[in-house]
Every structure is written in C-alpha cells, then in structure tokens.
Design an enzyme around this catalytic site. Structure first.
Site, PDB file in Angstrom:
ATOM      1  N   GLU D  78       0.843  -1.203   0.000  1.00 33.54           N
ATOM      2  CA  GLU D  78       0.000   0.000   0.000  1.00 33.54           C
ATOM      3  C   GLU D  78       0.878   1.253   0.000  1.00 33.54           C
ATOM      4  O   GLU D  78       1.860   1.326   0.726  1.00 33.54           O
ATOM      5  CB  GLU D  78      -0.906   0.002   1.238  1.00 33.54           C
ATOM      6  N   ARG D  88     -18.162  -1.090   6.788  1.00 29.49           N
ATOM      7  CA  ARG D  88     -19.351  -1.742   6.239  1.00 29.49           C
ATOM      8  C   ARG D  88     -19.759  -2.907   7.136  1.00 29.49           C
ATOM      9  O   ARG D  88     -20.932  -3.244   7.256  1.00 29.49           O
ATOM     10  CB  ARG D  88     -19.004  -2.244   4.829  1.00 29.49           C
ATOM     11  N   CYS D 141      -7.587  -2.235   8.413  1.00 32.64           N
ATOM     12  CA  CYS D 141      -6.278  -2.249   7.754  1.00 32.64           C
ATOM     13  C   CYS D 141      -5.774  -0.821   7.541  1.00 32.64           C
ATOM     14  O   CYS D 141      -4.651  -0.481   7.911  1.00 32.64           O
ATOM     15  CB  CYS D 141      -6.350  -2.987   6.414  1.00 32.64           C
ATOM     16  N   HIS D 165      -0.973  -5.898   1.714  1.00 31.07           N
ATOM     17  CA  HIS D 165      -2.178  -6.728   1.678  1.00 31.07           C
ATOM     18  C   HIS D 165      -1.884  -8.042   0.963  1.00 31.07           C
ATOM     19  O   HIS D 165      -1.162  -8.070  -0.034  1.00 31.07           O
ATOM     20  CB  HIS D 165      -3.318  -5.988   0.954  1.00 31.07           C
TER      21      HIS D 165
END
Lengths: 201, 201, 201, 201
Positions: D78, D88, D141, D165
């Site tokens: 990342e 969510r 994350c 990831h």
C-alpha cells in the site's frame, strides 16, 4: 422467414428476467423476417411443453431462445446443449433435478444450427460485446436449448434452433459489486443484430 | 447553483472517452442548478490549467469531474485525491511522471466536499450500480481531482469539488472479454442522479 | 487399479505448463492405485496418438488428463467433451482448425465416466477450491478429452476417462493483473485428492 | 536492523486470517535483519494500542503490517493511508464507525516510507504476483496503517512504516467461486521477499 424468439420469466427470487424483458420489446419484423415471441416458464419439463405448443402454433423456421447468464459481460451465443439436468437452485416449480438425462433416448449433445460466429460478429458490429460460449450450464437454459433440438430431431426436422445468453440488467447488479451488466435497450439491439445474422445466413 | 461538469478526452490510443461523451450530453439544467461543461485534456498539468480557466470563466459553486475507470462495473464517486503522479502509460502529451508530488506544498491528500454516499444512493435509486471508491489511481484522473482541491485550498475557498469514475462503454469492451461496461445513456442518467444528490445536499 | 495421468506441455509462447509440472510430481502410488504419467504435446491429432500409445503400453483402468485453464480460480473436473475443434490460437504444430469435427463418426459429445462431484468434494476436503465445469473449451484440452472417450467407444470399452482443468501457476500471472493462480504444490495435492475420489468410487 | 511485522487476527466470522498465519511463520532473521512479530486485534482503536505497545517494547526500525485483502489476486504493498474510518461490517469489538476521522489533528493522509516499487519487484522476482495499491480501504487495515504513520509523526520520528495486503488462502475461497487465493507458503515467501527489499533499500 418466421422466427420464434423465446424469453424466460424471473427465477431464483428475482422480480425481473432480462431475457423476457428484451424479447417482448423486439420489433415485429426484422429485415424480411416476422418475429413472434413467447414467454417461457423457468421450469424443467414445462418449459419444453410451452415451447412445443408455440412451435405447433407458429410453425417458425427458426427458434432463438434467450436466457439470463448472470455474471457474463457479453451476449453469448451458445454452440451446444448437453443431455444433462443438474440444478444447484430450484426452478420455478420447486424442482431440483440432480445428474439426470433430459431425454434418455436423446443424443448426448446437440449443436445449434444457427450461425453463431456470424451472430457474434453482428452483435460486435452493433457496438456491443459478444463471445462464443460452449456451455449453457445444466439448469433450465440448457434444458430448453436441448429440448428444442430434441424436438427438431424427432418432430420438426426443418427447424433451426439455438440459444443466446445475455447479462444481468444494471438494476440487478446494484447489490452485486463487480458484476457486469447490460442495458435493456442494448440487449434488444444485440438480439436484433443476432437475428439479422440469422436471417442473412 | 451552478455546477461545472468536466470530462476527459480519449487517451491511450482510444478513439472515445465515455467521460466526455456523457458530459456533453448532460442537460443544461438539473433541478434548480445550471450545468456547464468542459472537456479536459488527458494531460498532467495542462488538465489543471484548463480546469482553472473554466472555473475563472464560469465561477461554479461545484465542480464534478468525470473520468473513465476501465474495468470497473459501477459508477464510483471518489472520496479522496492523493498528492502523487505515477503513470504507467503516457498521457496525451507523452508525459509519464514517476513518483512525483503534484503540488510540493499541497496536502498529502484532499477529501472531496461532495456527498459521496448520497450520490451512490441516488445512482442506485436510478437503477444503476454505484460503489464508493477510495482511490482515483495515480494517473490524470487523480491529478485533476487533486488539482481541483488544491485550487479550492489556495484560490476558491467556497468551491466544492469531487470526482466520479464511470465504466467503459460497451463498444470499448468488444475486444476485452469479461470486462464490464455501461451504456452511454446510463452513464448520463447516473451522472444526472449524482448531480441531483449534490444539488439537494 | 492403474491410473494413467496425462499433462500437456507448454503452449502459446509459455515456458511452463502447470499441468505437466504437477503431473510429473505425482506420487507413484495413491491409496491402492498405481499412478503412471505421460506428457502430452499440445497438438491436435498428435496428442491423441501419444495418448493411444500410452494406453496400449500401460493398459490403465482410468485415464485422468490434466490441462491448464488460464483464468480459472479453482480446480475444475470436466463433465463433458464435445465433437468440435475450433482454435483461436495455434497449437504447438502451428495448426488452427476452425469449426471442425474431431471424429466425423463420433458422438456429438461424451460424458466422463469419472465421479466428478466426488472429485470436487475431495479437492475441497483437501482445503482447495474446486468447481464442476461443463466446458473444456474447443482447443486441445477438449480435443484430448474427446479423443480419450472416442478410444473408449471404439477400442477400450472398459476404460474410464476424464479431464481436470487447473489454474495458472503464480509465476504465470505476474504480468496478468487480477488473474487467479494456484501454487504447484496445491495443484499436486488437488490432483491427488481427485485421484483418491476416483479410486474409492 | 529490526523489523516488526504485524498480522491481524480473524474477523467477520472467519476462523483464520492469512495475515497472522503468514506472519507467525516468518523466519527470525531475514538477511541481516531481526524479525519480531505481533498479532493485532481487528479492532478500531485497540489495534493501534497493541501496535504502540509493541513499538515501545521492540523499538523497531521498520514496521510492516500485513492484512487480508479478500478478492485480490496479488500481494499488494500500500502506498498511502487516509484519515478515515468507515466500516461496512463490524470489527471484532462490534464497532462500525461511519465517516469518522482517525485522528482529528492528523494529516489527511500519510504516504509510506517503505520502497513499495522495490517490494513489488522483489515479490515478482520470487515468482509471485504483486501490484502496487493506492487504497487500503476504510476498515481496520487502513486504520492501522494510518495509526502507525501518526505514531511516527508524533512519537517515533525515525520509524519507517508500511502495509502489505495479501489474498485469501485457498481454503477460504472454497465457497467463493471465482475468487483468487494464494497458498500460505507463498504468502510467507512473498512477505519475506518484501522484507528483503526493505532491508536492502
């Protein structure tokens, strides 16, 4: 030339099936051909009975059946139907056949008589994605495609028949992230392009 | 309210960009808002200059920029732009910046002022797929979104700005098997729904 | 019981084919069965000749052929082979047959004699993804699966035969963003689990 | 050099998280660097507290955090963490923050100090798929990646930190048809290759 175009009704808790939605919006005439349409129940067995009655009634030169292939990004003419019912979900009558022959005395598979490569080219020419497919699955779509061929083999030898799968509608993928869809107007245009390829074959 | 909607021109050997194709078909008025549009060159740096000139000329309350996100299946409002240019392909001026800050004195990132969740809901309400996105990439789309925010931070403090990515057109995926697309008319409808959410925010 | 497991050699400019790589790493014995292996050239026609020679030499009870299905995420036992060669790319002898029957007097399709659902369950039980497939395509994989069945129909009536597709190796997807892969050790484990299901069938 | 590698525990009804499974299998030494590891609870807030305690305890030169990115086909370093929690699904403490800043006085985003392109190259060199990513999402994350940077900005100025990831394990995609996965041994190999790139940076 007379072409019977069929489209399935909604199944698996859906409220709409792009197949019938598109079919019932087709024009009455494409080039020189008369288009007649028939909604088909998503039911093993009964779907073939409704098709048989429509063929007897309309005496078409060609049958083109349309079905929904959720997850596909393109319109996909099917090359072949196989003699196998194997349902992961229930049909609209609650049936879930497992590993059953559709016709015990039928061929293991039937190839379509329709010009699938010309259909793909015509749909692409209309600006829409199209791909050949070699599997219509083992649910009612394959069942109907197979049964149309079996009727040809046993009762209507001059009939040409085939199947075209189309993607979900945009409204059907709102809660299916990443899943492709196709506008209803484009489904109608794509089917029409496929019909033109059949007519000029 | 006045909303400036921008759309990029074709890039990477494409002959069409759904962004500008959709933007130039927007109505002149949506609800109570006046819509003005601007085509943007897919060029690092120059894209921001064209945007700046359009803001100076139009003095909009809101800027909504539209870009193509090839491979996505939904309309995706972007939440954030990052201070990074990193191009895998050349822009329309042949530039391919690598790991460069867009604005050395800018913030590392800017969040949009637009109501992205309401925009998603409005697009879905219109029967079209929409998803939030947290990356506009590192090509000219992110660049323009970032530059709009930088202009807000340095020159137009009352401006609200944001970005909406849209899928390929069906004609663009003919030779990209499995890739999702969205009809142009649906891109226009989706952008319009997003604009309505912005206007009633 | 003796099982002949075949695996294709690299094709389409690849330097490796996970099929043969996995097959040549299989143990010599699985449960009570003897495993013999054969590399198969990715060539229409010649692939069947090499298979025929291996069957004559080894007199196996079962033939399980392994092929690469680039893009699939799971190990996929094939249910059916169709009587059609139609190549989008050239085979390793430069052949690109179009819309040709594999065997003019053969059946339109042959179903496998292998317990495909038990194979899927066994692979999943081993902690690996598996799905039934109803198409082996129209390239050399389907060709070989069809030819094995044709040999059964015409020459080796006691033979049971089938096909298992496996994903790319991780090294093959480095420049194919978004494409699934499967580790070689897992391909070997998955094929072994499928063999166990065949043996206990 | 000392590197702290962290991995999350299982969340969202999963029984395993490939992140911690891979991290706890890392060797104690990679090249000249000492590797220490820490399991991190998938909980907003608490994850950062556990990280902070581990940094205080271990005084590492580098923190590399590992997380699961279900659906991705590659290992993805990342580039950036954003100042936004938006969940969510619930974290492991039942929290579901919506549109909240992680640190009200923090930067809108922080870029990693790790050599992400060298990490991608090293993973690919090891025969595994790797891609740069510009979004760690808005769940725990991204939260942890952001908090590591915030700790650097406020308390540990010499620390370099970043996030990698990794895909699902094969066993996790058995009931997720079409979803990519990566073998645990390959996750370990890929993380190790990334660590080597960090060490030689």
């Amino acid at each position: 030339m007379k072409i019977l175009v069929t489209g399935f009704d909604p199944f698996d808790h859906a409220t709409v099936n792009p197949a019938w939605e598109a079919v019932r919006r087709l024009p009455a005439t494409v080039k020189t051909a008369t288009i007649v349409t028939q909604e088909i129940p998503t039911v093993f067995g009964q779907s073939a009975e409704v098709l048989h009655a429509a063929i007897v009634r309309e005496r078409p030169d060609v049958v083109l059946s349309i079905g929904q292939a959720g997850g596909r990004a393109a319109l996909t003419p099917e090359r072949v139907a196989i003699n196998l019912d194997d349902a992961r979900i229930a049909d609209n009558a609650g049936q879930r056949p497992q590993d059953q022959s559709i016709q015990p005395t039928g061929a293991p598979a039937y190839f379509t008589q329709l010009p699938v490569k010309a259909m793909v080219a015509a749909i692409q020419q209309a600006g829409l994605p199209a791909q050949l497919s070699t599997t219509a699955g083992t649910f009612v779509c394959n069942h109907l495609m197979y049964q149309a061929q079996y009727l040809r083999a046993t009762e209507f030898p001059d009939l040409r028949a085939g199947f075209l799968h189309i993607p979900f509608l945009p409204e059907q993928v709102i809660h299916r992230p990443g899943t492709p869809s196709l506008a209803l107007a484009d489904a109608v245009r794509g089917i029409t392009a496929a019909l033109e390829a059949i007519i000029t074959d």
